[in-house]
Enzyme design. Structure first.
Site, PDB file in Angstrom:
ATOM      1  N   ASN A   1      -3.207   4.507  -4.340  1.00  0.00           N
ATOM      2  CA  ASN A   1      -2.968   3.825  -3.073  1.00  0.00           C
ATOM      3  C   ASN A   1      -3.706   2.502  -3.170  1.00  0.00           C
ATOM      4  O   ASN A   1      -4.928   2.450  -2.996  1.00  0.00           O
ATOM      5  CB  ASN A   1      -3.483   4.658  -1.893  1.00  0.00           C
ATOM      6  CG  ASN A   1      -3.488   3.871  -0.595  1.00  0.00           C
ATOM      7  OD1 ASN A   1      -2.755   2.902  -0.438  1.00  0.00           O
ATOM      8  ND2 ASN A   1      -4.328   4.283   0.332  1.00  0.00           N
TER       9      ASN A   1
ATOM     10  N   ALA B   1       3.705   8.554  -0.522  1.00  0.00           N
ATOM     11  CA  ALA B   1       4.799   7.710  -0.040  1.00  0.00           C
ATOM     12  C   ALA B   1       4.468   6.272  -0.408  1.00  0.00           C
ATOM     13  O   ALA B   1       3.327   5.840  -0.264  1.00  0.00           O
ATOM     14  CB  ALA B   1       4.974   7.851   1.469  1.00  0.00           C
TER      15      ALA B   1
ATOM     16  N   MET C   1       0.831  -1.190   0.000  1.00  0.00           N
ATOM     17  CA  MET C   1       0.000   0.000   0.000  1.00  0.00           C
ATOM     18  C   MET C   1       0.870   1.245   0.000  1.00  0.00           C
ATOM     19  O   MET C   1       2.082   1.178   0.056  1.00  0.00           O
ATOM     20  CB  MET C   1      -0.906   0.013   1.233  1.00  0.00           C
ATOM     21  CG  MET C   1      -1.944  -1.108   1.248  1.00  0.00           C
ATOM     22  SD  MET C   1      -3.045  -1.129  -0.162  1.00  0.00           S
ATOM     23  CE  MET C   1      -2.289  -2.427  -1.143  1.00  0.00           C
ATOM     24  N   CYS C   2       0.213   2.384   0.003  1.00  0.00           N
ATOM     25  CA  CYS C   2       0.888   3.673   0.029  1.00  0.00           C
ATOM     26  C   CYS C   2       0.100   4.606   0.932  1.00  0.00           C
ATOM     27  O   CYS C   2      -0.963   4.258   1.430  1.00  0.00           O
ATOM     28  CB  CYS C   2       0.982   4.263  -1.374  1.00  0.00           C
ATOM     29  SG  CYS C   2       1.781   3.193  -2.591  1.00  0.00           S
ATOM     30  N   ARG C   3       0.612   5.791   1.132  1.00  0.00           N
ATOM     31  CA  ARG C   3      -0.119   6.894   1.745  1.00  0.00           C
ATOM     32  C   ARG C   3      -0.054   8.047   0.761  1.00  0.00           C
ATOM     33  O   ARG C   3       0.999   8.328   0.191  1.00  0.00           O
ATOM     34  CB  ARG C   3       0.499   7.325   3.074  1.00  0.00           C
ATOM     35  CG  ARG C   3       0.616   6.256   4.150  1.00  0.00           C
ATOM     36  CD  ARG C   3      -0.717   5.873   4.797  1.00  0.00           C
ATOM     37  NE  ARG C   3      -1.427   4.887   4.009  1.00  0.00           N
ATOM     38  CZ  ARG C   3      -2.643   4.405   4.315  1.00  0.00           C
ATOM     39  NH1 ARG C   3      -3.268   4.881   5.375  1.00  0.00           N
ATOM     40  NH2 ARG C   3      -3.214   3.499   3.559  1.00  0.00           N
TER      41      ARG C   3
END
Length: 244
Positions: free
Chosen positions: A114, A87, A1-3
């Protein structure tokens, strides 16, 4: 995943969003509170900002955002009325390289994913890339699912779709072939469209602007969680949502 996060409003210093807020992107990357996969996002980051209308500038790095010694020098002098930043936690099997890091930029648009397209390396990726127009497919430089989804969104924008409709079409295109978690962010520096589809998403409208992010950046009571299977459209002054 990401932010990831997007901002529209009065010019804001990049450091405020990336570094200084109590739960800034640096903190979300290192210590996420709502992440469904992985415990951190160490595989680089990127930020796009609009210091001129319709002309995003971008920085991407494979260094973890909390460890990038160049970040203060980059972000400190910059203020902008529109920002999109992310990120990254790379999907299994995906290379950690700058071409895989959001934001992806084309013309006046910037984009982030995301999530993940399930089975990307087992046929789903080839099928989705094949659905992209030759023009947009030729602009893809990396191997990630996110960049291909951006190309699909651009195809719909090229045909006159509104940003929210373009993102909804991306979700539909993926879900006719496979499953996945598909939180998408798209901006042209004037409007932000975002989907909540399998991952956390929050929105906050303030007098100085509008924020959309994977997690609240602070304890402002104006933050609200976007329900799953929802598309959100924001300007600096408005925030609306509809079922995806």
């Amino acid at each position: 995943m990401c932010r990831h996060l997007a901002y529209l409003g009065r010019p804001v210093a990049l450091t405020e969003l990336l570094c200084d807020a109590p739960h800034s992107l640096v903190e979300q990357a290192r210590h996420p509170r709502h992440q469904t996969s992985g415990t951190a996002n160490p595989d680089g980051y990127g930020v796009a900002w609009y210091d001129q209308p319709g002309r995003p500038r971008r920085y991407r790095s494979t260094t973890p955002i909390w460890a990038d010694v160049d970040l203060p020098a980059l972000a400190g002098p910059v203020s902008a009325p529109a920002v999109l930043a992310a990120a990254r936690l790379a999907s299994p099997g995906a290379p950690v390289e700058a071409t895989g890091n959001a934001p992806f930029v084309a013309g006046r648009h910037a984009f982030s994913l995301n999530g993940i397209v399930d089975g990307w390396q087992d046929g789903a990726g080839a099928a989705l890339r094949a659905s992209v127009s030759p023009r947009r497919r030729g602009d893809i430089v990396g191997v990630t699912d996110a960049e291909a989804l951006f190309a699909i969104a651009l195809d719909h924008l090229d045909r006159g779709a509104a940003p929210a409709d373009a993102l909804a079409a991306v979700v539909h295109t993926v879900e006719t072939r496979t499953t996945g978690r598909l939180n998408l962010l798209l901006t042209d520096g004037v409007t932000v469209a975002a989907t909540a589809c399998g991952n956390s998403l929050f929105a906050c409208h303030r007098p100085n602007g509008t924020l959309i992010a994977s997690e609240p950046l602070d304890d402002d009571e104006g933050w609200s969680r976007v329900p799953d299977r929802t598309v959100v459209v924001a300007t600096s002054e408005t925030l609306t949502s509809a079922p995806l």
